[in-house]
Design an enzyme around this catalytic site. Structure first.
Site, PDB file in Angstrom:
ATOM      1  N   LYS A   1     -16.108   6.501  -5.153  1.00  0.00           N
ATOM      2  CA  LYS A   1     -15.174   5.487  -5.642  1.00  0.00           C
ATOM      3  C   LYS A   1     -15.983   4.350  -6.271  1.00  0.00           C
ATOM      4  CE  LYS A   1     -10.829   3.393  -4.233  1.00  0.00           C
ATOM      5  NZ  LYS A   1      -9.717   3.393  -3.291  1.00  0.00           N
TER       6      LYS A   1
ATOM      7  N   GLU B   1       3.831   6.304   6.744  1.00  0.00           N
ATOM      8  CA  GLU B   1       4.828   5.302   7.119  1.00  0.00           C
ATOM      9  C   GLU B   1       5.777   5.819   8.194  1.00  0.00           C
ATOM     10  OE1 GLU B   1       4.002   6.042   3.959  1.00  0.00           O
ATOM     11  OE2 GLU B   1       3.132   4.160   3.230  1.00  0.00           O
TER      12      GLU B   1
ATOM     13  N   ARG C   1      10.106   4.894   3.017  1.00  0.00           N
ATOM     14  CA  ARG C   1       9.673   6.209   3.495  1.00  0.00           C
ATOM     15  C   ARG C   1      10.057   6.446   4.961  1.00  0.00           C
ATOM     16  NH1 ARG C   1       4.890   8.740   0.660  1.00  0.00           N
ATOM     17  NH2 ARG C   1       5.869   8.918  -1.378  1.00  0.00           N
TER      18      ARG C   1
HETATM   19  C1  LIG Z   1       3.662   5.599   0.201  1.00  0.00           C
HETATM   20  C2  LIG Z   1       2.512   4.709  -0.181  1.00  0.00           C
HETATM   21  N1  LIG Z   1       1.885   3.998   0.784  1.00  0.00           N
HETATM   22  C3  LIG Z   1       0.860   3.197   0.442  1.00  0.00           C
HETATM   23  C4  LIG Z   1       0.444   3.084  -0.859  1.00  0.00           C
HETATM   24  C5  LIG Z   1      -0.648   2.115  -1.249  1.00  0.00           C
HETATM   25  N2  LIG Z   1      -1.844   2.833  -1.738  1.00  0.00           N
HETATM   26  C6  LIG Z   1      -2.117   2.942  -3.035  1.00  0.00           C
HETATM   27  S1  LIG Z   1      -3.533   3.764  -3.337  1.00  0.00           S
HETATM   28  C7  LIG Z   1      -3.813   3.940  -1.707  1.00  0.00           C
HETATM   29  C8  LIG Z   1      -5.057   4.643  -1.244  1.00  0.00           C
HETATM   30  C9  LIG Z   1      -5.119   6.006  -1.764  1.00  0.00           C
HETATM   31  O1  LIG Z   1      -6.307   6.607  -1.338  1.00  0.00           O
HETATM   32  P1  LIG Z   1      -6.789   7.938  -2.034  1.00  0.00           P
HETATM   33  O2  LIG Z   1      -5.647   8.857  -2.208  1.00  0.00           O
HETATM   34  O3  LIG Z   1      -7.952   8.443  -1.281  1.00  0.00           O
HETATM   35  O4  LIG Z   1      -7.212   7.463  -3.483  1.00  0.00           O
HETATM   36  P2  LIG Z   1      -8.473   6.581  -3.916  1.00  0.00           P
HETATM   37  O5  LIG Z   1      -7.947   5.198  -4.155  1.00  0.00           O
HETATM   38  O6  LIG Z   1      -9.494   6.615  -2.828  1.00  0.00           O
HETATM   39  O7  LIG Z   1      -8.956   7.227  -5.159  1.00  0.00           O
HETATM   40  C10 LIG Z   1      -2.806   3.361  -0.937  1.00  0.00           C
HETATM   41  C11 LIG Z   1      -2.771   3.316   0.523  1.00  0.00           C
HETATM   42  C12 LIG Z   1       1.141   3.840  -1.820  1.00  0.00           C
HETATM   43  N3  LIG Z   1       0.846   3.753  -3.109  1.00  0.00           N
HETATM   44  N4  LIG Z   1       2.155   4.637  -1.452  1.00  0.00           N
END
Ligand SMILES: Cc1ncc(C[n+]2csc(CCOP(=O)(O)OP(=O)(O)O)c2C)c(N)n1
Length: 631
Positions: A286, A371, A399
Site C-alpha cells: 500500500k 458491521e 449493513r
Molecule cells: C461496508 C464498509 N465499511 C467500511 C468501509 C470503509 N473502508 C473503505 S476502504 C476500507 C479498507 C479496505 O481495505 P482493503 O480492502 O484491504 O483495501 P486497501 O485500502 O488496503 O487497498 C474501509 C474499511 C467501507 N467502504 N464500506
C-alpha cells in the site's frame, strides 16, 4: 515529483485514451505506463485530496488487468472503488482527475453512469464478488462469452458478504476470476483469522520459491493453456495443497508479486485461458512508489491536498469535530466505568478510537469490515455485564439493520450506538451519506435516538444514551458544528425532553440535530419560535403539543430524509392525538444528493438557510407574512 515528470506522465497518458490504446503497446512499454500513472496519480491527488495509498498499490495490477482483459466487454469490478483512481486514469478520465470528488466532478469511487468501464457502482466494501458472480450468471443466461474479474482487498475480504459470495461462486462452475489484492492493510492494520491466514501463506517458507519458480515458468510459457495448467499444478503443490480458497472450490494461484508487471501480465494471461472460478492472490504494498505513503499507508489512505515533494498535508479544519468529542468522551468515561467496551468495524481512525485503542487495548475491538458481526458481538457482550459502545458510520450501519432489530432491540439490550457521519458527508458523496438512519431506526421498538445540536450537546447526549438502560443511538454529523466546546464533566440530559431556544410568534421550527444554527438564522427573519428537540425518540410530545397550540405553522427540520424521519414522528403524534394544525417537514428529499462540499450538498438538498427561507416564505399564509413584516 517535479513539474517535468508530471508533464511527461500527462503526455504519455494523453496517448492512452482508452484501454484499447494500452493494448496496442508492447509488453516492454508497460512499466513506463505504470510509472506515468503513478506520477500522475500523486500529482493530481496532491491537489484534489482523496484516496491515495490504495491506488498507488495497484498501479501495476491495473495496467496488467486492462492489458490482458478486453474491458469493458470483460467486466472488471473493483471492490470499494477507493483504489480505482489508476483505473480512472487509464479509462479515458485522466484529464478530469482535477475535478475528483468535487461538485459535478469525477466520483471518488465507481459509478456505472460515469463510465462504461465502471462495471459496478461501489463505495461500500465487499460487494465485488457477488456482483461479478451475478454478471457471470447473466452472461451464461444470455450466451455471452466474457470474463468477470472481481478485485478485492484483504481488508474487504474480512466481510461476511465476501465469504457468502465465495461460498456461492465455488459451487457454480462459472467464469469468474477473483483477484485478492493483499497489502496486509485495511485502513489501519487488518484484524482477524483470515488476515493471519494470509500472513501465514506469505511468510511460508515456500513463498520465495513460488515467486521465483513462477517467474521462470511464466517467462517460457506465456499464454499456453496446457503448460499453464502444469504451472498451476506446480504452484499449487508448492504453496499449500488445499488452501482455504481451493477448499471453497476455486483454482488458487499465488501468491505473486503485484508490482512485477511482466509476472502479472503472464499470470493473468494464463489464468484467462482457464475456466471456472479462479482465485489469484497478489501481494502488493500500500502506498507503493511514494515514500511518505509507503512509510505511513494509514495516514495516506485518505488525504487532504498535500505538498507532493514533502508529503505534508494541508491542515484539516481547526475546531473540534464531533468525532473528536466522541473520542474524548469515551476515553474520559473509560476511566470511570470498567464495564465500557468499544467496538468498531474497521474504522478506528475515522470513528475517533485511536486514543481509546492505545489506552484501553483490552477493552477495544476492531472486528474488521464486519458491521453485522460488530452489532451482534456487542449484543452478546451486553448480555453478560459489559456496556458496549458501537462506533459506526451512519451509512455503514445500514449493513447491520437486522442485527440492530433482532439481536439488540428485540432483547432490549444495553448497547450504545455512536453514529458518526450522519447527514451529508461531502466529497465521498451519496454512497457514504448518512441520510436514512433516523427513518430506519425510529421504527424499531425499544430504540432511543438522540440528535445533538452542537458539540457540547453531543458529549452530554453520549453520556445520556450510555446511562440509559437499553439500546440508544446518538447520531452526529461529519466535521464540526457551531463550535460549542463541551465541558469536561459527564452531564446527563433530562430524558426525552427538548428545549425552547427562542420564543417567537406564529411559526415554530422544531429542529432535530445539527441544523439548529440554520433554524436560528431563519427564525430571526421570520420571528419564529425555535425548539431544539434533542430526542427523535422518545419524542417530547408535551413540547410538540404546546408548540402546536401556540403557533399557526409548525416546521420540522432535520438532516435525514423526510420520509419516515423526525418530522414524520411529529406528524404521527399530531395525527394520533387528533391535533389539527399545519405542519411542513424539511429534510433531505427523496433523491440521492451528489458529491460536493457539505455546504453545497445542503444547498442541493434545499437545506441551506437561503433555500429554506425562500421555501418557507412561500408557505406562509398572508396573516403571518403581514405579522412578520410588521414586527
Ligand atoms: C461496508 C464498509 N465499511 C467500511 C468501509 C470503509 N473502508 C473503505 S476502504 C476500507 C479498507 C479496505 O481495505 P482493503 O480492502 O484491504 O483495501 P486497501 O485500502 O488496503 O487497498 C474501509 C474499511 C467501507 N467502504 N464500506
Amino acid at each position: 515529483m517535479n513539474q517535468e515528470a508530471e508533464s511527461a506522465a500527462a503526455a504519455l497518458l494523453r496517448e492512452i485514451t482508452t484501454p484499447d490504446a494500452l493494448r496496442q503497446l508492447s509488453r516492454e512499454q508497460l512499466p513506463e505506463v505504470a510509472e506515468a500513472v503513478r506520477d500522475f496519480l500523486i500529482a493530481s491527488v496532491s491537489r484534489t485530496g482523496g484516496h491515495l495509498a490504495a491506488g498507488l498499490g495497484v498501479v501495476e495490477l491495473t495496467v496488467a488487468l486492462h492489458y490482458i482483459f478486453d474491458t469493458p466487454h470483460d467486466r472488471l469490478i473493483w471492490d470499494v472503488g477507493h483504489q480505482a483512481y489508476p483505473h480512472k486514469i487509464l479509462t479515458g478520465r485522466h484529464e478530469q482527475m482535477e475535478s475528483l470528488r468535487r461538485k459535478d466532478g469525477l466520483s471518488g469511487f465507481l459509478r456505472r453512469d460515469e463510465s462504461d468501464y465502471d462495471a459496478f457502482g461501489a463505495g461500500h466494501s465487499s460487494t465485488s464478488i457477488s456482483a461479478a458472480l451475478g454478471m457471470a450468471v447473466a452472461a451464461q443466461a444470455t450466451d455471452k462469452q466474457r470474463e468477470h474479474i472481481a478485485v478485492i482487498g484483504d481488508g474487504a475480504l474480512s466481510a461476511g458478504m465476501a465469504f457468502e459470495a465465495l461460498n456461492h461462486a465455488g459451487a457454480l462452475d462459472l467464469d469468474l476470476l477473483v483477484v485478492l489484492n493483499d497489502n496486509d492493510m485495511s485502513i489501519s492494520r487488518p484484524v482477524g483469522a483470515i488476515s493471519n491466514y494470509l500472513a501465514r501463506v506469505l511468510s511460508s517458507r515456500f513463498y520465495n520459491r513460488v515467486r521465483d519458480g513462477s517467474k521462470n515458468m511464466l517467462s517460457v510459457v506465456p499464454g499456453m493453456k496446457d503448460l499453464a495448467h502444469r504451472w498451476e499444478e506446480h504452484v499449487k503443490g508448492m504453496v499449500m495443497p488445499g488452501t482455504l480458497f481451493e477448499e471453497l472450490g476455486f483454482t488458487y494461484i499465488g501468491p505473486i508479486d503485484g508490482h512485477d508487471l511482466p509476472l502479472l501480465v503472464s499470470t493473468l494471461e494464463n489464468m484467462k485461458a482457464m475456466r471456472g472460478p479462479r482465485f489469484l492472490h497478489v501481494v502488493t504494498q500500500k502506498g507503493r512508489g511514494y515514500a511518505p505513503a509507503e512509510g505511513d499507508p494509514c495516514v495516506y489512505h485518505g488525504v487532504t491536498p498535500f505538498n507532493p515533494s514533502t508529503g505534508k498535508m494541508d491542515k484539516k479544519s481547526s475546531g473540534k469535530s464531533y468525532t473528536q468529542v466522541f473520542s474524548d468522551w469515551i476515553c474520559d468515561l473509560a476511566v470511570q466505568d470498567q464495564r465500557l467496551v468499544a467496538v468498531t468495524p474497521a474504522m478506528c481512525e475515522g470513528s475517533g478510537l485511536v486514543d481509546f485503542a492505545r489506552d484501553y487495548a483490552d477493552r477495544y475491538y476492531d472486528v474488521g469490515i464486519a458491521e453485522q458481526h460488530a452489532v451482534t458481538f456487542a449484543a452478546g457482550m451486553a448480555c453478560d455485564g459489559l456496556k458496549p459502545v458501537v462506533a459506526i458510520y451512519s451509512s455503514f450501519l445500514q449493513r447491520a439493520y437486522d442485527q440492530m432489530i433482532h439481536d439488540v432491540a428485540l432483547q432490549n439490550l444495553d448497547v450504545t450506538f455512536a453514529v458518526d457521519r450522519a447527514g451529508q458527508v461531502g466529497a465521498d458523496g451519496a454512497t457514504h451519506a448518512g441520510s436514512f438512519d433516523l427513518s430506519f431506526v425510529r421504527c424499531i421498538p425499544n430504540m432511543a435516538i438522540l440528535a445533538p445540536a452542537d458539540e457540547a450537546e453531543c458529549r452530554s447526549m453520549l453520556q445520556t444514551a450510555y446511562q440509559h438502560e437499553g439500546p440508544a443511538m446518538v447520531r452526529y454529523p461529519r466535521g464540526g458544528g457551531s463550535g460549542q466546546q463541551p465541558s469536561e464533566g459527564l452531564e446527563v440530559l433530562p430524558w426525552g425532553q427538548g428545549e425552547i431556544k427562542v420564543q417567537g410568534n406564529s411559526v415554530a421550527i422544531l429542529s432535530f440535530g445539527a441544523l439548529l444554527d440554520t433554524a436560528l438564522e431563519i427564525a430571526k427573519e421570520l420571528n419564529a419560535t425555535v425548539a431544539n428537540m434533542r430526542f427523535v425518540k422518545p419524542l417530547d410530545e408535551t413540547l410538540v403539543a404546546e408548540l402546536a397550540e401556540k403557533h399557526e405553522l409548525l416546521l420540522t427540520l432535520e438532516e435525514n430524509v423526510v420520509a419516515g424521519g423526525a418530522g414524520s414522528a411529529v406528524n404521527e403524534y399530531l395525527a394520533a392525538q387528533g391535533i389539527v394544525t399545519r405542519v411542513v417537514n424539511f429534510g433531505l428529499p427523496d433523491a440521492y444528493i451528489e458529491q460536493g462540499t457539505q455546504q453545497e450538498q445542503l444547498d442541493m438538498a434545499g437545506l441551506s438557510a437561503e433555500k429554506l427561507l425562500k421555501d418557507i416564505r412561500q408557505l406562509l399564509p398572508d396573516t403571518i407574512v403581514r405579522a412578520v413584516s410588521d414586527s
